[in-house]
Design an enzyme around this catalytic site. Structure first.
Site, PDB file in Angstrom:
ATOM      1  N   ASP A 174       4.124  -6.501  -9.835  1.00  0.00           N
ATOM      2  CA  ASP A 174       5.346  -7.300  -9.759  1.00  0.00           C
ATOM      3  C   ASP A 174       5.811  -7.703 -11.161  1.00  0.00           C
ATOM      4  O   ASP A 174       6.998  -7.623 -11.473  1.00  0.00           O
ATOM      5  CB  ASP A 174       5.125  -8.539  -8.887  1.00  0.00           C
ATOM      6  CG  ASP A 174       6.376  -9.382  -8.786  1.00  0.00           C
ATOM      7  OD1 ASP A 174       7.384  -8.889  -8.235  1.00  0.00           O
ATOM      8  OD2 ASP A 174       6.361 -10.522  -9.292  1.00  0.00           O
TER       9      ASP A 174
ATOM     10  N   ASP B  88       3.554  -3.934  -1.069  1.00  0.00           N
ATOM     11  CA  ASP B  88       4.036  -5.098  -0.312  1.00  0.00           C
ATOM     12  C   ASP B  88       5.351  -4.788   0.401  1.00  0.00           C
ATOM     13  O   ASP B  88       5.971  -5.662   0.983  1.00  0.00           O
ATOM     14  CB  ASP B  88       4.169  -6.337  -1.201  1.00  0.00           C
ATOM     15  CG  ASP B  88       5.205  -6.193  -2.311  1.00  0.00           C
ATOM     16  OD1 ASP B  88       5.953  -5.188  -2.338  1.00  0.00           O
ATOM     17  OD2 ASP B  88       5.275  -7.099  -3.158  1.00  0.00           O
TER      18      ASP B  88
ATOM     19  N   ASP C  35       4.803  -1.632  -6.748  1.00  0.00           N
ATOM     20  CA  ASP C  35       5.793  -2.661  -6.429  1.00  0.00           C
ATOM     21  C   ASP C  35       7.124  -2.270  -7.046  1.00  0.00           C
ATOM     22  O   ASP C  35       7.178  -1.522  -8.025  1.00  0.00           O
ATOM     23  CB  ASP C  35       5.362  -4.033  -6.943  1.00  0.00           C
ATOM     24  CG  ASP C  35       6.096  -5.180  -6.249  1.00  0.00           C
ATOM     25  OD1 ASP C  35       6.717  -4.941  -5.184  1.00  0.00           O
ATOM     26  OD2 ASP C  35       6.052  -6.308  -6.750  1.00  0.00           O
ATOM     27  N   GLY C  36       8.177  -2.774  -6.446  1.00  0.00           N
ATOM     28  CA  GLY C  36       9.522  -2.605  -6.958  1.00  0.00           C
ATOM     29  C   GLY C  36      10.181  -3.967  -7.052  1.00  0.00           C
ATOM     30  O   GLY C  36       9.809  -4.897  -6.331  1.00  0.00           O
TER      31      GLY C  36
ATOM     32  N   GLU D 141      10.909   0.436  -4.646  1.00  0.00           N
ATOM     33  CA  GLU D 141       9.629   0.503  -3.926  1.00  0.00           C
ATOM     34  C   GLU D 141       9.226   1.954  -3.689  1.00  0.00           C
ATOM     35  O   GLU D 141       8.064   2.331  -3.879  1.00  0.00           O
ATOM     36  CB  GLU D 141       9.723  -0.237  -2.589  1.00  0.00           C
ATOM     37  CG  GLU D 141       9.989  -1.730  -2.686  1.00  0.00           C
ATOM     38  CD  GLU D 141       8.794  -2.571  -3.093  1.00  0.00           C
ATOM     39  OE1 GLU D 141       7.695  -2.024  -3.319  1.00  0.00           O
ATOM     40  OE2 GLU D 141       8.950  -3.804  -3.171  1.00  0.00           O
TER      41      GLU D 141
ATOM     42  N   HIS E 147       3.255 -11.640  -3.530  1.00  0.00           N
ATOM     43  CA  HIS E 147       3.231 -12.982  -4.121  1.00  0.00           C
ATOM     44  C   HIS E 147       2.200 -13.870  -3.421  1.00  0.00           C
ATOM     45  O   HIS E 147       2.435 -15.048  -3.168  1.00  0.00           O
ATOM     46  CB  HIS E 147       4.626 -13.620  -4.071  1.00  0.00           C
ATOM     47  CG  HIS E 147       5.692 -12.707  -4.576  1.00  0.00           C
ATOM     48  ND1 HIS E 147       5.854 -12.408  -5.912  1.00  0.00           N
ATOM     49  CD2 HIS E 147       6.634 -11.989  -3.920  1.00  0.00           C
ATOM     50  CE1 HIS E 147       6.859 -11.564  -6.053  1.00  0.00           C
ATOM     51  NE2 HIS E 147       7.343 -11.287  -4.859  1.00  0.00           N
TER      52      HIS E 147
END
Length: 145
Positions: free
Chosen positions: A134, A69, A9-10, A47, A124
């Site tokens: 995250d 994501d 994740d970023g 990302e 999320h």
């Protein structure tokens, strides 16, 4: 070939702004967390860097399932955009330059080394590894603000 799962994740506080990235590598019941960031960057760059750093951490060619994501990242691979950009000299269909081509070139080289399947996960949405990534990425971005 070893089968490794990588979750990435970023995050970015402002876009552009302070950013963080995270990757969790999972193999044989063991996990390794990686994270980092930049003071002025974009979410898309974070990302991409998360995926790159996760793959770079592998010491030998592996079969990887990479979960992200980021539709930007996953679609570029799964819909063939990366291959097309490369064939067109790092230009998009409208002939404009590909953004973040430095990172796409690095990722492309890593994809030649590893066998990677990209899987999109809804962010999320309670995915345990995505939530951990995250938190790591966001935490790193906050430290850089």
């Amino acid at each position: 070939m070893k089968q490794v799962n990588i979750y990435t994740d970023g995050a970015c506080k402002g876009n552009p702004g302070a950013g963080g990235w995270a990757a969790i590598l999972e193999y044989g019941g063991k996990e390794k967390e990686l994270c980092g960031g930049e003071k002025l960057t974009t979410n898309n760059r974070m990302e991409l860097i998360a995926a790159i750093e996760g793959l770079k951490a592998l010491k030998e060619p592996c079969a990887v399932t990479l979960y992200s994501d980021s539709q930007y990242l996953v679609n570029a691979i799964n819909r063939g955009w990366l291959v097309s950009w490369k064939q067109k000299g790092w230009r998009k269909a409208d002939k404009s330059p590909v953004l973040n081509d430095d990172l796409w070139k690095t990722l492309s080289d890593l994809l030649d080394y590893h066998q990677v399947e990209f899987v999109w996960v809804r962010g999320h949405d309670g995915h345990a590894y995505n939530e951990r990534c995250d938190a790591l990425a966001s935490g790193f971005a906050e430290k850089l603000q």
